[in-house]
Enzyme design. Sequence first.
Site, PDB file in Angstrom:
ATOM      1  N   GLY A 186      27.779 -18.402  19.161  1.00 10.40           N
ATOM      2  CA  GLY A 186      29.118 -18.227  18.661  1.00 10.40           C
ATOM      3  C   GLY A 186      30.063 -17.581  19.826  1.00 10.40           C
ATOM      4  O   GLY A 186      29.479 -16.706  20.434  1.00 10.40           O
ATOM      5  N   ALA A 222      27.729 -28.962  12.019  1.00 11.48           N
ATOM      6  CA  ALA A 222      28.135 -29.870  10.983  1.00 11.48           C
ATOM      7  C   ALA A 222      26.982 -29.749   9.795  1.00 11.48           C
ATOM      8  O   ALA A 222      26.145 -29.015   9.771  1.00 11.48           O
ATOM      9  CB  ALA A 222      28.159 -31.361  11.246  1.00 11.48           C
ATOM     10  N   HIS A 253      34.664 -29.338  12.268  1.00 15.79           N
ATOM     11  CA  HIS A 253      33.451 -29.643  12.689  1.00 15.79           C
ATOM     12  C   HIS A 253      33.595 -29.699  14.289  1.00 15.79           C
ATOM     13  O   HIS A 253      34.447 -30.002  14.922  1.00 15.79           O
ATOM     14  CB  HIS A 253      33.146 -31.215  12.364  1.00 15.79           C
ATOM     15  CG  HIS A 253      31.772 -31.795  13.079  1.00 15.79           C
ATOM     16  ND1 HIS A 253      31.748 -32.946  13.455  1.00 15.79           N
ATOM     17  CD2 HIS A 253      30.903 -30.846  13.671  1.00 15.79           C
ATOM     18  CE1 HIS A 253      30.351 -33.149  13.839  1.00 15.79           C
ATOM     19  NE2 HIS A 253      29.997 -31.988  14.123  1.00 15.79           N
ATOM     20  N   ASP A 254      32.558 -28.764  14.816  1.00 18.60           N
ATOM     21  CA  ASP A 254      33.116 -28.368  16.327  1.00 18.60           C
ATOM     22  C   ASP A 254      33.112 -29.526  17.229  1.00 18.60           C
ATOM     23  O   ASP A 254      33.678 -29.552  18.209  1.00 18.60           O
ATOM     24  CB  ASP A 254      31.552 -27.661  16.673  1.00 18.60           C
ATOM     25  CG  ASP A 254      30.118 -27.990  16.532  1.00 18.60           C
ATOM     26  OD1 ASP A 254      29.607 -27.222  16.851  1.00 18.60           O
ATOM     27  OD2 ASP A 254      30.034 -28.942  16.105  1.00 18.60           O
ATOM     28  N   THR A 255      32.215 -30.686  16.868  1.00 15.29           N
ATOM     29  CA  THR A 255      32.205 -31.992  17.866  1.00 15.29           C
ATOM     30  C   THR A 255      33.835 -32.480  17.595  1.00 15.29           C
ATOM     31  O   THR A 255      34.221 -32.823  18.499  1.00 15.29           O
ATOM     32  CB  THR A 255      31.525 -32.947  17.412  1.00 15.29           C
ATOM     33  OG1 THR A 255      30.160 -32.168  17.323  1.00 15.29           O
ATOM     34  CG2 THR A 255      31.431 -33.848  18.338  1.00 15.29           C
ATOM     35  N   THR A 283      24.115 -27.825  22.247  1.00  9.53           N
ATOM     36  CA  THR A 283      22.845 -27.924  21.542  1.00  9.53           C
ATOM     37  C   THR A 283      22.463 -29.302  21.558  1.00  9.53           C
ATOM     38  O   THR A 283      21.466 -29.849  21.532  1.00  9.53           O
ATOM     39  CB  THR A 283      22.879 -27.061  20.243  1.00  9.53           C
ATOM     40  OG1 THR A 283      23.248 -25.943  20.645  1.00  9.53           O
ATOM     41  CG2 THR A 283      21.311 -27.300  19.708  1.00  9.53           C
TER      42      THR A 283
HETATM   43  N1  LIG Z   1      25.559 -22.456  34.053  1.00  3.32           N
HETATM   44  C1  LIG Z   1      24.546 -23.349  33.145  1.00  3.32           C
HETATM   45  N2  LIG Z   1      23.416 -23.870  33.850  1.00  3.32           N
HETATM   46  C2  LIG Z   1      22.562 -24.643  33.377  1.00  3.32           C
HETATM   47  N3  LIG Z   1      22.979 -24.872  31.673  1.00  3.32           N
HETATM   48  C3  LIG Z   1      23.816 -24.491  31.084  1.00  3.32           C
HETATM   49  C4  LIG Z   1      24.918 -23.552  31.958  1.00  3.32           C
HETATM   50  N4  LIG Z   1      25.881 -23.036  31.021  1.00  3.32           N
HETATM   51  C5  LIG Z   1      25.473 -23.855  29.676  1.00  3.32           C
HETATM   52  N5  LIG Z   1      24.244 -24.405  29.774  1.00  3.32           N
HETATM   53  C6  LIG Z   1      23.778 -25.246  28.881  1.00  3.32           C
HETATM   54  O1  LIG Z   1      24.616 -25.487  27.791  1.00  3.32           O
HETATM   55  C7  LIG Z   1      23.879 -25.170  26.419  1.00  3.32           C
HETATM   56  C8  LIG Z   1      25.113 -24.272  25.660  1.00  3.32           C
HETATM   57  O2  LIG Z   1      26.089 -25.417  25.292  1.00  3.32           O
HETATM   58  P1  LIG Z   1      27.155 -24.796  24.322  1.00  3.32           P
HETATM   59  O3  LIG Z   1      28.054 -25.854  24.312  1.00  3.32           O
HETATM   60  O4  LIG Z   1      27.437 -23.599  24.456  1.00  3.32           O
HETATM   61  O5  LIG Z   1      26.409 -25.116  23.067  1.00  3.32           O
HETATM   62  P2  LIG Z   1      26.521 -24.923  21.351  1.00  3.32           P
HETATM   63  O6  LIG Z   1      28.109 -24.892  21.269  1.00  3.32           O
HETATM   64  O7  LIG Z   1      25.673 -26.002  20.767  1.00  3.32           O
HETATM   65  O8  LIG Z   1      25.910 -23.465  21.155  1.00  3.32           O
HETATM   66  C9  LIG Z   1      22.841 -24.255  26.928  1.00  3.32           C
HETATM   67  O9  LIG Z   1      21.896 -24.447  25.858  1.00  3.32           O
HETATM   68  C10 LIG Z   1      22.427 -24.780  28.323  1.00  3.32           C
HETATM   69  O10 LIG Z   1      21.440 -25.731  28.215  1.00  3.32           O
HETATM   70  C1  LIG Z   2      23.948 -31.559  13.004  1.00  3.58           C
HETATM   71  C2  LIG Z   2      25.159 -32.135  13.706  1.00  3.58           C
HETATM   72  O1  LIG Z   2      24.770 -33.294  13.888  1.00  3.58           O
HETATM   73  C3  LIG Z   2      25.445 -31.024  14.524  1.00  3.58           C
HETATM   74  O2  LIG Z   2      25.990 -30.245  14.085  1.00  3.58           O
HETATM   75  C4  LIG Z   2      26.637 -31.759  15.574  1.00  3.58           C
HETATM   76  O3  LIG Z   2      27.370 -32.789  14.856  1.00  3.58           O
HETATM   77  C5  LIG Z   2      27.185 -30.840  16.063  1.00  3.58           C
HETATM   78  O4  LIG Z   2      28.332 -30.491  16.180  1.00  3.58           O
HETATM   79  C6  LIG Z   2      26.472 -29.914  17.241  1.00  3.58           C
HETATM   80  O5  LIG Z   2      27.298 -28.883  17.763  1.00  3.58           O
HETATM   81  P1  LIG Z   2      26.531 -27.963  18.982  1.00  3.58           P
HETATM   82  O6  LIG Z   2      27.818 -27.179  19.589  1.00  3.58           O
HETATM   83  O7  LIG Z   2      25.709 -26.970  18.086  1.00  3.58           O
HETATM   84  O8  LIG Z   2      25.850 -28.746  19.814  1.00  3.58           O
HETATM   85 MG   LIG Z   3      29.141 -26.178  20.471  1.00  2.00          MG
END
Ligand SMILES: Nc1ncnc2c1ncn2[C@@H]1O[C@H](COP(=O)(O)OP(=O)(O)O)[C@@H](O)[C@H]1O
Ligand SMILES: C[C@H](O)[C@H](O)[C@@H](O)C(=O)COP(=O)(O)O
Ligand SMILES: [Mg+2]
Length: 484
Positions: free
Chosen positions: A15, A80, A235-237, A258
């Site tokens: 976060g 989500a 929703h983050d997406t 992720t």
């Molecule tokens: N500099 C980097 N080199 C390689 N992978 C990276 C780098 N920065 C971020 N990532 C990839 O991006 C992912 C995180 O993306 P992010 O959009 O912050 O995820 P979320 O919003 O789902 O927490 C990490 O798990 C990693 O795999």
């Molecule tokens: C479970 C959902 O499909 C998931 O939340 C997806 O929609 C999503 O928004 C994932 O965001 P991340 O930033 O965690 O990759």
């Molecule tokens: Mg995200």
Amino acid sequence: MNKHYIAVDIGASSGRLMLANLENGKMTLTEIHRFKNGFKQVAGHDRWDIDHLGAEIIAGLAKVKQAGIDEVTLGIDTWAVDYVLVDEAGRKLADPISYRDCRTKDAISELTAKISKEEIYRKTGIQFQEFNTLYQLYREDQALLKQAAKIMLVPDYLGYILTGKAVTEVTNASTTQMLNLRAGLFDSQLLSELGLQADKFAPLVDAGTYLGPIKAELRSKYDLPQVRVVTVASHDTASAVVGTPAVGDNWAFLSSGTWSLLGTELKVSENGPQAYQANYTNEWGAYGTYRFLKNIMGMWMVQCIAKEYQGRYSFSQLAQLASQVEPCQQFIDVNDDRFLNPPSMIEALQAYCHEHGQKVPQSPGELVMAVYSNLALYYADQLSQLGQILGKQLTTLNIVGGGSNVALLNQLTADLAGIKVIAGPSEATAVGNILVAMITDGELADLPAARKLVRDSFALKTYQPKHDYAQALVGYQHFKEELR
Ligand SMILES: Nc1ncnc2c1ncn2[C@@H]1O[C@H](COP(=O)(O)OP(=O)(O)O)[C@@H](O)[C@H]1O
Ligand SMILES: C[C@H](O)[C@H](O)[C@@H](O)C(=O)COP(=O)(O)O
Ligand SMILES: [Mg+2]
């Protein structure tokens, strides 16, 4: 802009609170606070620590105040489908169960014995994922559900604990697979299948609705700034898509975090037979749009590999190790259910390759390149299918999110999909969160103006197709046919 905007963006892995400044027609983002997210086994289920997330938002706001900022506008977006059950007094009844928990196993086949998949898709246009809220509620502890006064999706719950105001924001509500596309409301038949009434949810609101001020007792207790909370595309997406620096009509997005969410933005939903067969979803977007997309396993797989090496390698180090390995040495269906939440991702990947007669990756670089290669192959395959379903020629793929930092993967995707890739911003979700709040405040006119601001503000990298992987692409098609 003398106003200060804060995005609270909480993805499945981390976060962050991002502070936006606008000067000379450009936005700059400053990371104010970052914290880990993740689920743990508690009381028999994989659960998120929602109090930790609330406390981290407060900690981030305290840092804003300490930086001398006394007034901010704030939006919250998260992953989500997951929800918090809240009693009449507004207290949570339990920590929210993660969508990766095994409780919804086989729930789709059970529920669709009562109401067909075709009917649910005709009503909702939402993809079938066993973790959708519809199936979580179907499997929820019925006594707890009866005790609950409200079901609050995670970002709405976090807004509620800050302001005391409860709403259900539609971009995230659509991911429940319970919103009726035509009625624009929770579908009465689906609610009754769950034994629920519509008032179990707080009123539906559009992205960009002012929620209210932060509670005075929080401000005084933690020495916080004045905070106006706007319910953004929660929703983050949906926020990531708002923050995608797209232009024209022939673009697709890949929100690479992720999860990898690959799709395009539509003005009219597309829930016909082809979309149904391909399991594409019509998640609601901001401003009456639809996010026609598919969930792909994403960087979750790399996150698990990194964790299994006890954090010995950073993500950029793993990408560096992968760059020393030949791409496409084995074919893996990254969306195989076994990768959703395996005890060991490394063992799951190696077992998969054994079972399918594929070269087994061993080293960290081989494992991560196997993931990158097969994510890119899956992206290429889906881009082709997306264009076929919509009958349009997609010429640009905008990759946003943390995954857009991976130059190797951006190039591999451009090569395999034969498409121009524009990478960035990596914090598009936070950017989109803030853009919606700015549009609500009249600081920006609309979505096109917002996306122009993104293009003018952030360094974007372009990748053109340059390597020939024709043999790998043919091999992948044969591999897919064998899977059928
Ligand atoms: N500099 C980097 N080199 C390689 N992978 C990276 C780098 N920065 C971020 N990532 C990839 O991006 C992912 C995180 O993306 P992010 O959009 O912050 O995820 P979320 O919003 O789902 O927490 C990490 O798990 C990693 O795999
Ligand atoms: C479970 C959902 O499909 C998931 O939340 C997806 O929609 C999503 O928004 C994932 O965001 P991340 O930033 O965690 O990759
Ligand atoms: Mg995200």
